[in-house]
Design an enzyme around this catalytic site. Structure first.
Site, PDB file in Angstrom:
ATOM      1  CG  ASP A   1      50.752  40.622  73.510  1.00  0.00           C
ATOM      2  OD1 ASP A   1      50.429  40.489  74.702  1.00  0.00           O
ATOM      3  OD2 ASP A   1      49.956  40.464  72.571  1.00  0.00           O
TER       4      ASP A   1
ATOM      5  CD  GLU B   1      49.608  34.392  72.304  1.00  0.00           C
ATOM      6  OE1 GLU B   1      49.673  35.603  72.578  1.00  0.00           O
ATOM      7  OE2 GLU B   1      48.722  33.646  72.737  1.00  0.00           O
TER       8      GLU B   1
ATOM      9  CD  GLU C   1      48.612  45.089  74.742  1.00  0.00           C
ATOM     10  OE1 GLU C   1      48.403  46.021  73.931  1.00  0.00           O
ATOM     11  OE2 GLU C   1      48.145  45.095  75.894  1.00  0.00           O
TER      12      GLU C   1
ATOM     13  CG  HIS D   1      41.283  44.025  78.793  1.00  0.00           C
ATOM     14  ND1 HIS D   1      40.847  42.947  78.080  1.00  0.00           N
ATOM     15  CD2 HIS D   1      42.634  44.030  78.663  1.00  0.00           C
ATOM     16  CE1 HIS D   1      41.884  42.320  77.548  1.00  0.00           C
ATOM     17  NE2 HIS D   1      42.984  42.958  77.889  1.00  0.00           N
TER      18      HIS D   1
ATOM     19  NE  ARG E   1      47.925  50.682  79.283  1.00  0.00           N
ATOM     20  CZ  ARG E   1      47.891  49.661  80.140  1.00  0.00           C
ATOM     21  NH1 ARG E   1      47.435  48.486  79.758  1.00  0.00           N
ATOM     22  NH2 ARG E   1      48.318  49.808  81.371  1.00  0.00           N
TER      23      ARG E   1
ATOM     24  CG  HIS F   1      40.939  44.572  83.444  1.00  0.00           C
ATOM     25  ND1 HIS F   1      41.642  45.352  84.312  1.00  0.00           N
ATOM     26  CD2 HIS F   1      41.853  43.820  82.796  1.00  0.00           C
ATOM     27  CE1 HIS F   1      42.938  45.084  84.194  1.00  0.00           C
ATOM     28  NE2 HIS F   1      43.084  44.142  83.277  1.00  0.00           N
TER      29      HIS F   1
HETATM   30  C1  UD1 Z   1      47.725  43.796  80.850  1.00  0.00           C
HETATM   31  C2  UD1 Z   1      48.499  43.670  79.537  1.00  0.00           C
HETATM   32  C3  UD1 Z   1      47.568  43.344  78.391  1.00  0.00           C
HETATM   33  C4  UD1 Z   1      46.691  42.153  78.709  1.00  0.00           C
HETATM   34  C5  UD1 Z   1      45.993  42.375  80.028  1.00  0.00           C
HETATM   35  C6  UD1 Z   1      45.226  41.137  80.375  1.00  0.00           C
HETATM   36  C7  UD1 Z   1      50.432  45.154  79.329  1.00  0.00           C
HETATM   37  C8  UD1 Z   1      50.921  46.458  78.859  1.00  0.00           C
HETATM   38  N1  UD1 Z   1      49.117  44.954  79.222  1.00  0.00           N
HETATM   39  O1  UD1 Z   1      46.916  44.936  80.743  1.00  0.00           O
HETATM   40  O2  UD1 Z   1      48.336  43.057  77.247  1.00  0.00           O
HETATM   41  O3  UD1 Z   1      45.723  42.034  77.696  1.00  0.00           O
HETATM   42  O4  UD1 Z   1      46.972  42.621  81.051  1.00  0.00           O
HETATM   43  O5  UD1 Z   1      44.291  41.332  81.357  1.00  0.00           O
HETATM   44  O6  UD1 Z   1      51.194  44.338  79.790  1.00  0.00           O
HETATM   45  N2  UD1 Z   1      44.560  45.255  88.415  1.00  0.00           N
HETATM   46  C9  UD1 Z   1      44.140  44.794  89.652  1.00  0.00           C
HETATM   47  N3  UD1 Z   1      44.226  43.452  89.904  1.00  0.00           N
HETATM   48  C10 UD1 Z   1      44.700  42.566  89.012  1.00  0.00           C
HETATM   49  C11 UD1 Z   1      45.123  43.044  87.755  1.00  0.00           C
HETATM   50  C12 UD1 Z   1      45.056  44.398  87.476  1.00  0.00           C
HETATM   51  O7  UD1 Z   1      43.683  45.554  90.483  1.00  0.00           O
HETATM   52  O8  UD1 Z   1      44.766  41.370  89.309  1.00  0.00           O
HETATM   53  C13 UD1 Z   1      44.469  46.704  88.133  1.00  0.00           C
HETATM   54  C14 UD1 Z   1      45.593  47.498  88.838  1.00  0.00           C
HETATM   55  O9  UD1 Z   1      45.079  48.732  89.255  1.00  0.00           O
HETATM   56  C15 UD1 Z   1      46.615  47.685  87.724  1.00  0.00           C
HETATM   57  C16 UD1 Z   1      45.698  47.852  86.527  1.00  0.00           C
HETATM   58  O10 UD1 Z   1      44.623  46.936  86.735  1.00  0.00           O
HETATM   59  O11 UD1 Z   1      47.472  48.780  87.942  1.00  0.00           O
HETATM   60  C17 UD1 Z   1      46.328  47.653  85.187  1.00  0.00           C
HETATM   61  O12 UD1 Z   1      47.036  46.433  85.097  1.00  0.00           O
HETATM   62  P1  UD1 Z   1      48.152  46.259  83.940  1.00  0.00           P
HETATM   63  O13 UD1 Z   1      48.712  44.898  84.017  1.00  0.00           O
HETATM   64  O14 UD1 Z   1      49.104  47.392  83.970  1.00  0.00           O
HETATM   65  O15 UD1 Z   1      47.337  46.450  82.620  1.00  0.00           O
HETATM   66  P2  UD1 Z   1      46.191  45.603  81.957  1.00  0.00           P
HETATM   67  O16 UD1 Z   1      45.241  46.557  81.373  1.00  0.00           O
HETATM   68  O17 UD1 Z   1      45.692  44.573  82.912  1.00  0.00           O
HETATM   69  N1  UDP Z   2      39.444  35.186  81.495  1.00  0.00           N
HETATM   70  C1  UDP Z   2      39.157  34.729  82.780  1.00  0.00           C
HETATM   71  N2  UDP Z   2      38.252  35.427  83.533  1.00  0.00           N
HETATM   72  C2  UDP Z   2      37.649  36.550  83.082  1.00  0.00           C
HETATM   73  C3  UDP Z   2      37.967  37.020  81.775  1.00  0.00           C
HETATM   74  C4  UDP Z   2      38.882  36.321  81.022  1.00  0.00           C
HETATM   75  O1  UDP Z   2      39.669  33.719  83.223  1.00  0.00           O
HETATM   76  O2  UDP Z   2      36.845  37.131  83.816  1.00  0.00           O
HETATM   77  C5  UDP Z   2      40.430  34.435  80.695  1.00  0.00           C
HETATM   78  C6  UDP Z   2      40.023  34.113  79.282  1.00  0.00           C
HETATM   79  O3  UDP Z   2      39.305  32.905  79.202  1.00  0.00           O
HETATM   80  C7  UDP Z   2      41.344  34.023  78.573  1.00  0.00           C
HETATM   81  C8  UDP Z   2      42.186  35.061  79.294  1.00  0.00           C
HETATM   82  O4  UDP Z   2      41.558  35.262  80.555  1.00  0.00           O
HETATM   83  O5  UDP Z   2      41.946  32.770  78.787  1.00  0.00           O
HETATM   84  C9  UDP Z   2      42.232  36.334  78.502  1.00  0.00           C
HETATM   85  O6  UDP Z   2      42.729  37.324  79.306  1.00  0.00           O
HETATM   86  P1  UDP Z   2      42.515  38.869  78.994  1.00  0.00           P
HETATM   87  O7  UDP Z   2      41.298  39.058  78.176  1.00  0.00           O
HETATM   88  O8  UDP Z   2      42.614  39.559  80.307  1.00  0.00           O
HETATM   89  O9  UDP Z   2      43.839  39.229  78.200  1.00  0.00           O
HETATM   90  P2  UDP Z   2      44.264  39.144  76.666  1.00  0.00           P
HETATM   91  O10 UDP Z   2      44.057  37.752  76.207  1.00  0.00           O
HETATM   92  O11 UDP Z   2      43.433  40.140  75.945  1.00  0.00           O
HETATM   93  O12 UDP Z   2      45.678  39.558  76.686  1.00  0.00           O
END
Ligand code: UD1
Ligand code: UDP
Length: 371
Positions: free
Chosen positions: A97, A119, A133, A206, A208, A239
């Site tokens: 999602d 999924e 999502e 984490h 939104r 995060h």
């Molecule tokens: C995204 C997904 C969410 C998922 C989450 C898992 C969408 C809309 N959201 O949200 O469904 O649960 O990932 O973690 O697709 N950033 C870094 N390094 C990284 C990753 C992220 O610095 O490796 C920072 C960046 O500033 C980036 C921000 O996090 O712009 C947000 O990342 P983004 O993928 O847009 O949203 P998530 O909140 O991570």
């Molecule tokens: N996870 C990880 N390191 C972390 C936190 C989470 O490897 O510090 C793993 C966790 O075990 C799971 C996945 O990341 O497999 C979940 O990701 P996240 O919570 O970012 O996203 P969501 O599942 O909510 O989309």
């Protein structure tokens, strides 16, 4: 000729759950998997690619600091256009999602390539929870040709939405991934910092919809509990989103026995989960993993799209109200019967064979379409 299957993912959770499927496709004759990572995440994605030893054939490298949903979506769509202009594929697989998954599916539709949704069928039927999502997965479900539902309930959602063909109940590939991670060694130095005589609470937050007040209410609950209970320690891998980093640093930094860390490698995360007393999270994936390890999970959300864990007894939605979070944690700390009722290994999300089942369904799909 080998079937060319484009596997598109870009965030940490997608990578963890698509990795076993990529491995399965790689070792199945008749398939040629092509991995396209969008780089929606960077370090968190790379950690996973490294552990599973997956080499991306294409990396769109899209992440920008503090990216908005608008700019990310627009960039991804342009990036995917190039991917489909360069090559032809027999199928595209997307997961769950995220924005990567939604835009990946949209681009595949524009290119008229069949879409497999891994999924599929998770729903809260509240379009803002989780945001964005819930709508992403509904939209993908509308356009997908094959739906790989982790549970029967997820498949029923799809059938109710008049998706009547090519729905397969496979279990969740995230459970497949745990077989890999938990058989790797646990070497993170944090294990030496944590006391053996304390109860570890693994926490992540984490989403939104939890930014702002909900997060600070939960942090107040944590501070209160930490001060009242010297025998608990909280491990919170934070995060990297700047908005979350700031909220955590304002709300929790400097607290005794609250270990704020960078995102953990998935191997370390799973090992810490295994040794924890309980889990506090708004993550989707963690709600699936913790039940299989018999760890009670308090979900920091009002609704979950994983009610199977609630029915199995290992998940409870406590929301984000300070008092509700304190009450939920205290109950697990001090009421052995309440703890025992939740701490039972249950695995409503599959038996670790989801990837093999998905690949076999795709093979049958190609055979039936006579290609
Ligand atoms: C995204 C997904 C969410 C998922 C989450 C898992 C969408 C809309 N959201 O949200 O469904 O649960 O990932 O973690 O697709 N950033 C870094 N390094 C990284 C990753 C992220 O610095 O490796 C920072 C960046 O500033 C980036 C921000 O996090 O712009 C947000 O990342 P983004 O993928 O847009 O949203 P998530 O909140 O991570
Ligand atoms: N996870 C990880 N390191 C972390 C936190 C989470 O490897 O510090 C793993 C966790 O075990 C799971 C996945 O990341 O497999 C979940 O990701 P996240 O919570 O970012 O996203 P969501 O599942 O909510 O989309």
């Amino acid at each position: 000729m080998d079937k060319k299957v484009l596997v598109v993912f870009g965030t940490r959770p997608e990578a963890i759950k698509m990795a076993p499927l990529v491995k399965e496709l790689e070792q199945t004759p008749g398939f040629m998997p092509v991995v396209c990572v969008t780089g929606q995440h960077r370090e968190m994605l790379d950690q996973v690619l490294q552990f599973f030893d997956i080499h991306a054939d294409m990396d769109l490298n899209m992440m920008k600091e503090g990216q908005s949903l608008y700019s990310l979506s627009a960039d991804l769509l342009r990036g995917m256009e190039e991917v489909f202009q360069k090559n032809k594929y027999d199928m595209v697989l997307v997961h769950g999602d995220t924005t990567t998954a939604f835009i990946g599916a949209l681009a595949a539709y524009y290119a008229k390539v069949p879409i497999g949704h891994v999924e599929a069928g998770l729903r809260t039927y509240d379009k803002y929870a989780p945001f964005p999502e819930e709508m992403n997965r509904e939209w993908i479900g509308r356009v997908a040709d094959m739906h790989f539902a982790p549970t029967r309930l997820a498949a029923e959602h799809l059938m109710k939405e008049n998706r009547t063909r090519h729905i397969y109940v496979t279990g969740n590939t995230g459970i497949d991934a745990m077989k890999w991670t938990l058989s790797a060694p646990f070497t993170h130095p944090l294990q030496h910092k944590l006391r053996k005589d304390t109860r570890w609470i693994l926490m992540t937050m984490h989403r939104r919809e939890n930014w702002g007040e909900p997060m600070s209410h939960v942090f107040q609950a944590i501070k209160q509990l930490i001060r009242e209970n010297p025998d608990i320690e909280v491990i919170y891998p934070v995060h990297p989103n700047p908005a979350i980093q700031k909220a955590v640093s304002d709300g929790l930094a400097g607290e005794d026995r609250v270990h704020l860390t960078a995102p953990l490698d998935v191997v370390d995360l799973h090992h810490i989960m295994k040794r924890s007393y309980m889990v506090l999270t708004d993550s989707g994936g963690i709600q699936e993993e913790a039940p299989s390890l018999g760890k009670p999970v308090l979900v920091l959300r009002d609704k979950t799209e994983r009610p199977e864990g609630v029915i199995a007894g290992t998940l409870k939605c406590v929301g984000t109200d300070t008092r509700a979070v304190v009450k939920g944690i205290k109950e697990l700390l001090f009421d052995p019967r309440a703890y025992a009722a939740m701490a039972k290994a249950a695995n409503p999300f599959g038996d670790g064979t989801a990837s093999a089942q998905i690949v076999s369904a795709i093979r049958n799909y190609f055979d039936a379409s006579g290609e």
